[in-house]
Design an enzyme around this catalytic site. Sequence first.
Site, PDB file in Angstrom:
ATOM      1  N   SER A 243       0.833  -1.229  -0.108  1.00 47.10           N
ATOM      2  CA  SER A 243      -0.144   0.098  -0.210  1.00 47.10           C
ATOM      3  C   SER A 243       0.932   1.309  -0.084  1.00 47.10           C
ATOM      4  O   SER A 243       2.257   1.212   0.071  1.00 47.10           O
ATOM      5  CB  SER A 243      -0.885  -0.024   1.193  1.00 47.10           C
ATOM      6  OG  SER A 243      -0.058   0.305   2.212  1.00 47.10           O
ATOM      7  N   LYS A 244       0.275   2.410  -0.105  1.00 40.86           N
ATOM      8  CA  LYS A 244       0.801   3.704  -0.245  1.00 40.86           C
ATOM      9  C   LYS A 244       1.821   3.930   1.120  1.00 40.86           C
ATOM     10  O   LYS A 244       2.992   4.466   0.921  1.00 40.86           O
ATOM     11  CB  LYS A 244      -0.335   4.818   0.012  1.00 40.86           C
ATOM     12  CG  LYS A 244      -0.499   5.101  -1.206  1.00 40.86           C
ATOM     13  CD  LYS A 244       0.152   6.503  -1.973  1.00 40.86           C
ATOM     14  CE  LYS A 244      -0.185   6.539  -3.159  1.00 40.86           C
ATOM     15  NZ  LYS A 244       0.823   6.390  -3.960  1.00 40.86           N
ATOM     16  N   ARG A 245       1.539   3.379   2.092  1.00 45.53           N
ATOM     17  CA  ARG A 245       2.367   3.146   3.273  1.00 45.53           C
ATOM     18  C   ARG A 245       4.079   2.895   2.910  1.00 45.53           C
ATOM     19  O   ARG A 245       4.639   3.198   3.419  1.00 45.53           O
ATOM     20  CB  ARG A 245       1.851   2.426   4.374  1.00 45.53           C
ATOM     21  CG  ARG A 245       1.285   2.968   5.548  1.00 45.53           C
ATOM     22  CD  ARG A 245       0.808   2.156   6.578  1.00 45.53           C
ATOM     23  NE  ARG A 245       0.469   0.678   6.185  1.00 45.53           N
ATOM     24  CZ  ARG A 245       1.057  -0.411   6.174  1.00 45.53           C
ATOM     25  NH1 ARG A 245       1.858  -0.457   6.885  1.00 45.53           N
ATOM     26  NH2 ARG A 245       0.707  -1.600   5.559  1.00 45.53           N
ATOM     27  N   GLY A 247       5.187   3.047  -0.021  1.00 53.78           N
ATOM     28  CA  GLY A 247       6.007   3.902  -0.999  1.00 53.78           C
ATOM     29  C   GLY A 247       4.946   3.759  -2.164  1.00 53.78           C
ATOM     30  O   GLY A 247       3.721   3.550  -2.074  1.00 53.78           O
ATOM     31  N   GLU A 253       4.126   6.310 -11.107  1.00 55.45           N
ATOM     32  CA  GLU A 253       4.982   7.099 -10.024  1.00 55.45           C
ATOM     33  C   GLU A 253       6.270   6.578 -10.281  1.00 55.45           C
ATOM     34  O   GLU A 253       7.356   7.183 -10.149  1.00 55.45           O
ATOM     35  CB  GLU A 253       4.512   6.598  -8.786  1.00 55.45           C
ATOM     36  CG  GLU A 253       3.259   7.518  -8.339  1.00 55.45           C
ATOM     37  CD  GLU A 253       2.865   6.996  -6.943  1.00 55.45           C
ATOM     38  OE1 GLU A 253       3.303   7.394  -5.965  1.00 55.45           O
ATOM     39  OE2 GLU A 253       1.936   6.074  -6.883  1.00 55.45           O
TER      40      GLU A 253
END
Length: 472
Positions: A243-245, A247, A253
């Site tokens: 998840s975004k946590r 990276g 991106e």
Amino acid sequence: MAEAKQVVTRIAPSPTGFMHIGTARTALFNWLYARGRGGKFLMRIEDTDRERSTPEATEAILRGMQWLGLDWDGDAVSQFERVARHTEVAQQLLASGGAYKCFSSPEEITAFREAARAEGRSTNYLSPWRDADPATFPDAPFVVRIRAPRDGETVIEDEVQGRVTWKNTDLDDMILLRSDGTPTYMFAVVVDDMDMGVTHVIRGDDHLANAARQSLVYKAMGWPLPVYAHIPLILGPDGKKLSKRHGATGVEEYQAMGYPAAGMRNYLARLGWSHGDDEFFTDAQALEWFDLSGINKAAARFDFKKLENLCGQHIAAAEDSDLVAEIEPFLAVTGADPLTDFQRDGLSRAMYCLKERAKTFGELIEKAYFILGSRPFVPDEKAEKSLDPVSRGILRELTPHLQNASWSRDGLEEAVAGYAEANELKLGKIAQPLRAALAGRTVTPSVFDMMLVIGREETLGRIRDAAEQAEV
Ligand code: GLU
């Protein structure tokens, strides 16, 4: 001897946001499998959910695929545009008895479920309309449900998960068409895969249970099942769902972070698949080696260090001209100015010394400042430290030696080493101010490479700038 059927794989993303790195890996596996076997790789946009699907998300997926170099055959298919065909197959199933009309209201279904829960029974809805006499059908909205077997088992022979068995009592009469006549996603996938001639369904293992339910539609239609390979999820370094946590999770991106597409492909291929101990490999090797039997059953963990390491190796191994061609769109997505012809030429000439040890295009561009910037090269804070009065004196004294040197690596090394020896100076005492003069930076290629790339006149000009600038 019968010829083996041509392999046809597909990626079937839902355009409801950005393109997730997991989707990119699934796409890569499908691409490698098909392309490595002279097969076809198709693209289907699963845009039946009109509330959540957006054209921007579709664009982001197509861009992500293009960036990764995962080309598909023919045009991308829109699932939504195939609604008439889905309805047609549902009608066929109604006619053959493989499906039936269910007039139950949402309230009735809720009541059934609550009672089932209270009694500890399965909450799968058992419709009273399954065996009803059509003469009793009301003039009311209905959904179309599959007539799923109520006893026995459903088995999926999965190339990754092995044989997986469901009790048919656990599979419900899933809805194929909603009361407004629109097909459900679960149903549309089967019809589309069949019509597109998909032979191998390689997708995330979050779809494994769907395979069991979808196989009922194949059986009801008398269609052959595709080969299934459900691949494990990608986890973060800590073993939790990526998840975004952890990276970046969006493909674009990674482009913006400056990873080369070849390195990304190599890394994503290794994420859940292996070929012996091979870590670094080319597309040609991956295409030759990739097989479903090499896919790991256990979830893969995303390792950013390993990604960087592989990307560095791919940058170093790439052709200079290919790197320049890939850096231009990288600059565009980061909002940097496009290269001028002069800069592009300089970058091409300098590429041989820039591509060593750069793990990303961002790092490479930073080292390229000596060729992308122009005089005067105002030193940054760190470089400034190497331009104290003593160092500036060294630069002035070195100048005639460079003026007379032969402009080759040997000639330049000889000139600098000769001066160092004569003055009992360590090479670093000369290289540091020289680097600061030539680039205004401390992270650069070697001073010899820089001088060779920019030439004598420009070298002497920059040294003069640094020496004079200091006089003020
Ligand atoms: N649209 C599904 C997804 O994005 C994939 C369905 C499939 O591959 O069968 O997860």
